[in-house]
Scaffold this motif. Structure first.
Motif, PDB file in Angstrom:
ATOM      1  N   ALA A  82       0.830  -1.206   0.000  1.00 62.19           N
ATOM      2  CA  ALA A  82       0.000   0.000   0.000  1.00 62.19           C
ATOM      3  C   ALA A  82       0.864   1.255   0.000  1.00 62.19           C
ATOM      4  CB  ALA A  82      -0.934  -0.022   1.210  1.00 62.19           C
ATOM      5  N   HIS A  83       1.981   1.218   0.714  1.00 64.96           N
ATOM      6  CA  HIS A  83       2.931   2.332   0.698  1.00 64.96           C
ATOM      7  C   HIS A  83       3.514   2.512  -0.714  1.00 64.96           C
ATOM      8  CE1 HIS A  83       5.920   5.088   2.398  1.00 64.96           C
ATOM      9  NE2 HIS A  83       6.832   4.445   1.697  1.00 64.96           N
ATOM     10  N   PHE A  84       3.828   1.401  -1.370  1.00 66.50           N
ATOM     11  CA  PHE A  84       4.342   1.450  -2.739  1.00 66.50           C
ATOM     12  C   PHE A  84       3.301   2.027  -3.697  1.00 66.50           C
ATOM     13  CE2 PHE A  84       4.478  -0.794  -6.843  1.00 66.50           C
ATOM     14  CZ  PHE A  84       5.716  -0.392  -7.310  1.00 66.50           C
ATOM     15  N   ALA A  85       2.034   1.634  -3.523  1.00 65.70           N
ATOM     16  CA  ALA A  85       0.968   2.144  -4.388  1.00 65.70           C
ATOM     17  C   ALA A  85       0.763   3.645  -4.198  1.00 65.70           C
ATOM     18  CB  ALA A  85      -0.331   1.398  -4.105  1.00 65.70           C
ATOM     19  N   GLY A  86       0.901   4.138  -2.972  1.00 66.39           N
ATOM     20  CA  GLY A  86       0.786   5.572  -2.741  1.00 66.39           C
ATOM     21  C   GLY A  86       1.884   6.359  -3.422  1.00 66.39           C
ATOM     22  N   HIS A  87       3.123   5.840  -3.394  1.00 63.62           N
ATOM     23  CA  HIS A  87       4.221   6.514  -4.094  1.00 63.62           C
ATOM     24  C   HIS A  87       4.016   6.484  -5.605  1.00 63.62           C
ATOM     25  CE1 HIS A  87       7.362   7.727  -1.206  1.00 63.62           C
ATOM     26  NE2 HIS A  87       6.823   6.807  -0.407  1.00 63.62           N
ATOM     27  N   ALA A  88       3.475   5.387  -6.127  1.00 60.53           N
ATOM     28  CA  ALA A  88       3.219   5.303  -7.565  1.00 60.53           C
ATOM     29  C   ALA A  88       2.154   6.308  -7.988  1.00 60.53           C
ATOM     30  CB  ALA A  88       2.788   3.876  -7.937  1.00 60.53           C
ATOM     31  N   ALA A  89       1.104   6.448  -7.186  1.00 61.89           N
ATOM     32  CA  ALA A  89       0.066   7.432  -7.510  1.00 61.89           C
ATOM     33  C   ALA A  89       0.615   8.855  -7.452  1.00 61.89           C
ATOM     34  CB  ALA A  89      -1.106   7.276  -6.547  1.00 61.89           C
ATOM     35  N   SER A  90       1.449   9.139  -6.474  1.00 62.31           N
ATOM     36  CA  SER A  90       2.042  10.470  -6.368  1.00 62.31           C
ATOM     37  C   SER A  90       2.969  10.760  -7.541  1.00 62.31           C
ATOM     38  CB  SER A  90       2.796  10.582  -5.047  1.00 62.31           C
ATOM     39  OG  SER A  90       3.409  11.850  -4.927  1.00 62.31           O
ATOM     40  N   ALA A  91       3.718   9.749  -7.996  1.00 60.93           N
ATOM     41  CA  ALA A  91       4.619   9.950  -9.129  1.00 60.93           C
ATOM     42  C   ALA A  91       3.854  10.228 -10.420  1.00 60.93           C
ATOM     43  CB  ALA A  91       5.517   8.727  -9.304  1.00 60.93           C
ATOM     44  N   LEU A  92       2.635   9.691 -10.553  1.00 61.24           N
ATOM     45  CA  LEU A  92       1.823   9.924 -11.746  1.00 61.24           C
ATOM     46  C   LEU A  92       0.962  11.175 -11.633  1.00 61.24           C
ATOM     47  CD1 LEU A  92       0.670   6.275 -12.520  1.00 61.24           C
ATOM     48  CD2 LEU A  92       2.281   7.656 -13.833  1.00 61.24           C
ATOM     49  N   GLY A  93       1.043  11.864 -10.506  1.00 60.78           N
ATOM     50  CA  GLY A  93       0.270  13.091 -10.339  1.00 60.78           C
ATOM     51  C   GLY A  93      -1.186  12.848 -10.010  1.00 60.78           C
TER      52      GLY A  93
END
Length: 204
Positions: free
Chosen positions: A62-73
């Motif tokens: 879930a932490h990884f998914a949050g960083h991925a969403a932030s990287a995609l804006g």
């Protein structure tokens, strides 16, 4: 002492975007929470549910998914914990001498959810594909997406239904069909009157 020239330095508030933060060298970036992107219209775009029997793997992914969403804006929420689902089974230890002794087995399913807002459907699809490509073993994903229909979709559906029920015809075709029906009715009426007149004469 020489006169020192003092310049007023105005404090400039700089808002760091995700590309700026990504370009910075931050040791242990993955240990920190992802960059919070503010919502613009608060329109829900997707909802990603994570499930696992191991809460450590679940929190890590879930932490990884949050960083991925932030990287995609994508404006996304923090991983929100949901109530843990518990299932308990009671079985007999043995069929013979230990049949009065029972043993309990328990299974726990931990859940987390991340909500995304104000994102383009293509960006959300790219985010979901990235998560499924790098999915951690033992963690399940369920995605719910909301897509917005274009303007004028109601009129298009109405016209499509009308064309199915009543095919598109021109005014001249309708008039020709009406004239043909009138001619058939007049012909049938004239034939009926001719068949009635001789029988009336014989009776007289």
């Amino acid at each position: 002492m020489p006169n020192a020239q003092v310049k007023d330095v105005e404090a400039v508030h700089v808002v760091l975007t995700e590309p700026d933060v990504a370009a910075m060298i931050i040791p242990g970036r993955g240990l920190y929470p992802s960059t919070k992107i503010p919502r613009t219209h608060s329109i829900p775009a997707a909802e990603v549910h994570f499930r696992s029997h191991h809460h450590y793997f679940l929190d890590l992914f879930a932490h990884f998914a949050g960083h991925a969403a932030s990287a995609l804006g994508i404006p996304a929420s923090r991983p929100v914990p949901l109530p843990t689902q518990r299932s308990i089974w009671t079985v007999i230890r043995g069929p013979f001498i230990h049949k009065k002794s029972q043993e309990n087995f328990e299974r726990r399913v931990h859940k987390r959810v991340i909500k995304a807002w104000d994102a383009d459907p293509e960006v959300v699809d790219r985010w979901v594909k990235y998560l499924r490509k790098h999915q951690m073993p033992g963690v399940g994903i369920r995605v719910t997406k909301w897509e917005r229909a274009p303007l004028g979709i109601g009129q298009q559906i109405f016209e499509h239904a009308i064309n199915k029920v009543r095919p598109h015809t021109r005014a001249t075709d309708v008039k020709a069909l009406a004239d043909k029906i009138v001619e058939q009715e007049l012909l049938a009426a004239s034939e009926a009157s001719e068949s009635i007149e001789p029988s009336a004469v014989k009776k007289l």
